[in-house]
Motif scaffolding. Sequence first.
Motif, mmCIF file in Angstrom:
data_model
loop_
_atom_site.group_PDB
_atom_site.id
_atom_site.type_symbol
_atom_site.label_atom_id
_atom_site.label_comp_id
_atom_site.label_asym_id
_atom_site.label_seq_id
_atom_site.Cartn_x
_atom_site.Cartn_y
_atom_site.Cartn_z
ATOM 1 N N VAL A 169 -2.272 4.651 13.491
ATOM 2 C CA VAL A 169 -2.429 5.059 14.887
ATOM 3 C C VAL A 169 -3.735 4.508 15.458
ATOM 4 O O VAL A 169 -3.791 4.098 16.613
ATOM 5 C CB VAL A 169 -2.398 6.601 15.000
ATOM 6 C CG1 VAL A 169 -2.678 7.061 16.431
ATOM 7 C CG2 VAL A 169 -1.055 7.143 14.531
ATOM 8 N N LEU A 170 -4.796 4.487 14.628
ATOM 9 C CA LEU A 170 -6.112 4.010 15.050
ATOM 10 C C LEU A 170 -6.654 2.993 14.055
ATOM 11 O O LEU A 170 -6.385 3.095 12.856
ATOM 12 C CB LEU A 170 -7.122 5.163 15.130
ATOM 13 C CG LEU A 170 -6.932 6.241 16.176
ATOM 14 C CD1 LEU A 170 -7.941 7.369 15.961
ATOM 15 C CD2 LEU A 170 -7.086 5.665 17.576
ATOM 16 N N ALA A 171 -7.445 2.076 14.568
ATOM 17 C CA ALA A 171 -8.200 1.155 13.715
ATOM 18 C C ALA A 171 -9.543 0.897 14.378
ATOM 19 O O ALA A 171 -9.621 0.696 15.590
ATOM 20 C CB ALA A 171 -7.460 -0.159 13.503
ATOM 21 N N VAL A 172 -10.577 0.904 13.562
ATOM 22 C CA VAL A 172 -11.916 0.618 14.054
ATOM 23 C C VAL A 172 -12.436 -0.617 13.333
ATOM 24 O O VAL A 172 -12.115 -0.835 12.160
ATOM 25 C CB VAL A 172 -12.861 1.825 13.862
ATOM 26 C CG1 VAL A 172 -13.133 2.115 12.392
ATOM 27 C CG2 VAL A 172 -14.146 1.658 14.641
ATOM 28 N N SER A 173 -13.204 -1.434 14.042
ATOM 29 C CA SER A 173 -13.763 -2.636 13.424
ATOM 30 C C SER A 173 -15.251 -2.746 13.713
ATOM 31 O O SER A 173 -15.739 -2.224 14.726
ATOM 32 C CB SER A 173 -13.051 -3.894 13.928
ATOM 33 O OG SER A 173 -13.322 -4.102 15.302
ATOM 34 N N ILE A 174 -15.929 -3.448 12.800
ATOM 35 C CA ILE A 174 -17.374 -3.655 12.911
ATOM 36 C C ILE A 174 -17.688 -5.074 12.456
ATOM 37 O O ILE A 174 -17.272 -5.485 11.372
ATOM 38 C CB ILE A 174 -18.156 -2.690 11.999
ATOM 39 C CG1 ILE A 174 -17.794 -1.240 12.288
ATOM 40 C CG2 ILE A 174 -19.658 -2.905 12.137
ATOM 41 C CD1 ILE A 174 -18.368 -0.270 11.270
ATOM 42 N N THR A 175 -18.450 -5.794 13.277
ATOM 43 C CA THR A 175 -18.969 -7.091 12.879
ATOM 44 C C THR A 175 -20.348 -7.245 13.510
ATOM 45 O O THR A 175 -20.526 -6.962 14.688
ATOM 46 C CB THR A 175 -18.018 -8.248 13.269
ATOM 47 O OG1 THR A 175 -18.555 -9.478 12.798
ATOM 48 C CG2 THR A 175 -17.734 -8.308 14.755
ATOM 49 N N GLY A 176 -21.327 -7.626 12.715
ATOM 50 C CA GLY A 176 -22.666 -7.690 13.277
ATOM 51 C C GLY A 176 -23.664 -8.376 12.377
ATOM 52 O O GLY A 176 -23.318 -8.900 11.320
ATOM 53 N N ILE A 177 -24.901 -8.339 12.819
ATOM 54 C CA ILE A 177 -26.008 -8.927 12.079
ATOM 55 C C ILE A 177 -26.922 -7.793 11.636
ATOM 56 O O ILE A 177 -27.723 -7.279 12.419
ATOM 57 C CB ILE A 177 -26.758 -9.958 12.940
ATOM 58 C CG1 ILE A 177 -25.787 -11.059 13.373
ATOM 59 C CG2 ILE A 177 -27.951 -10.527 12.161
ATOM 60 C CD1 ILE A 177 -26.338 -12.054 14.344
ATOM 61 N N ALA A 178 -26.754 -7.397 10.380
ATOM 62 C CA ALA A 178 -27.539 -6.286 9.847
ATOM 63 C C ALA A 178 -28.960 -6.724 9.512
ATOM 64 O O ALA A 178 -29.877 -5.914 9.528
ATOM 65 C CB ALA A 178 -26.859 -5.701 8.612
ATOM 66 N N GLY A 179 -29.137 -7.985 9.199
ATOM 67 C CA GLY A 179 -30.456 -8.505 8.884
ATOM 68 C C GLY A 179 -30.654 -8.680 7.397
ATOM 69 O O GLY A 179 -29.804 -8.284 6.611
ATOM 70 N N PRO A 180 -31.728 -9.246 7.028
ATOM 71 C CA PRO A 180 -32.722 -9.828 7.938
ATOM 72 C C PRO A 180 -32.197 -11.113 8.569
ATOM 73 O O PRO A 180 -31.251 -11.704 8.077
ATOM 74 C CB PRO A 180 -33.913 -10.120 7.020
ATOM 75 C CG PRO A 180 -33.305 -10.347 5.678
ATOM 76 C CD PRO A 180 -32.081 -9.453 5.623
ATOM 77 N N GLY A 181 -32.789 -11.478 9.633
ATOM 78 C CA GLY A 181 -32.389 -12.725 10.279
ATOM 79 C C GLY A 181 -31.905 -12.515 11.685
ATOM 80 O O GLY A 181 -32.339 -11.613 12.374
ATOM 81 N N GLY A 182 -30.960 -13.329 12.050
ATOM 82 C CA GLY A 182 -30.489 -13.337 13.424
ATOM 83 C C GLY A 182 -31.048 -14.564 14.119
ATOM 84 O O GLY A 182 -31.679 -15.428 13.496
ATOM 85 N N SER A 183 -30.798 -14.649 15.397
ATOM 86 C CA SER A 183 -31.263 -15.789 16.175
ATOM 87 C C SER A 183 -31.615 -15.321 17.577
ATOM 88 O O SER A 183 -31.422 -14.150 17.918
ATOM 89 C CB SER A 183 -30.158 -16.857 16.254
ATOM 90 O OG SER A 183 -29.092 -16.397 17.077
ATOM 91 N N GLN A 184 -32.077 -16.243 18.374
ATOM 92 C CA GLN A 184 -32.407 -15.938 19.770
ATOM 93 C C GLN A 184 -31.170 -15.435 20.516
ATOM 94 O O GLN A 184 -31.257 -14.550 21.351
ATOM 95 C CB GLN A 184 -32.953 -17.197 20.441
ATOM 96 C CG GLN A 184 -33.174 -17.066 21.930
ATOM 97 C CD GLN A 184 -33.590 -18.389 22.554
ATOM 98 O OE1 GLN A 184 -33.835 -19.372 21.875
ATOM 99 N NE2 GLN A 184 -33.657 -18.412 23.867
ATOM 100 N N PHE A 185 -30.005 -15.982 20.163
ATOM 101 C CA PHE A 185 -28.772 -15.644 20.874
ATOM 102 C C PHE A 185 -28.026 -14.470 20.248
ATOM 103 O O PHE A 185 -27.298 -13.762 20.936
ATOM 104 C CB PHE A 185 -27.869 -16.868 20.952
ATOM 105 C CG PHE A 185 -28.534 -18.021 21.634
ATOM 106 C CD1 PHE A 185 -28.733 -18.023 23.005
ATOM 107 C CD2 PHE A 185 -29.006 -19.101 20.903
ATOM 108 C CE1 PHE A 185 -29.370 -19.080 23.638
ATOM 109 C CE2 PHE A 185 -29.646 -20.158 21.528
ATOM 110 C CZ PHE A 185 -29.837 -20.148 22.900
#
Length: 168
Positions: free
Chosen positions: A95-111
């Motif tokens: 019935v439900l679905a949840v999703s997660i995508t991200g940059i937990a670190g360390p790191g990342g960029s200007q954008f």
Amino acid sequence: MTVEPSLVADLIARATALGITIATAESCTGGMVAAALTDVAGSSAVLDCGFVTYSNDAKMKMLGVSATTLDACGAVSEEVAKEMAQGALLQAGTVLAVSITGIAGPGGSQFKPEGRVCFGLAQKDQPPRFETVEFGALGRDRVRAASRDHALNLLQQAVSKIERELST
């Protein structure tokens, strides 16, 4: 960091009473939402499955995320979060679905800075929801914990909305 067990137990109890089933599609949290749900006895009535799709290849193979979307938007995007949630909903038949995508670190960029996490919520017979939360550079563990808690809150909100709709 740990999630408040009584809040998750409440989610499980309410979803069980309504016959709501849930699937998770997780990248940067690596299964933390599914783990929080299964920490509660009786969660088997609610949690159907959890997809941990850390790589782009896994997102495509397991959830049907489009290579075109990944190329155009990148893995950390609302578009990918939306496709992840829709794919989990379709694959699991919940019935439900949840999703997660991200940059937990360390790191990342200007954008795409550290702490940027995109969420998707898909519900059977409803348009998907998606959003981005900028948690900031809290450190890997804290970003992941905050992401888990936010996803659980999205599920709480969805269950509450279903309860309201059924009571009218």
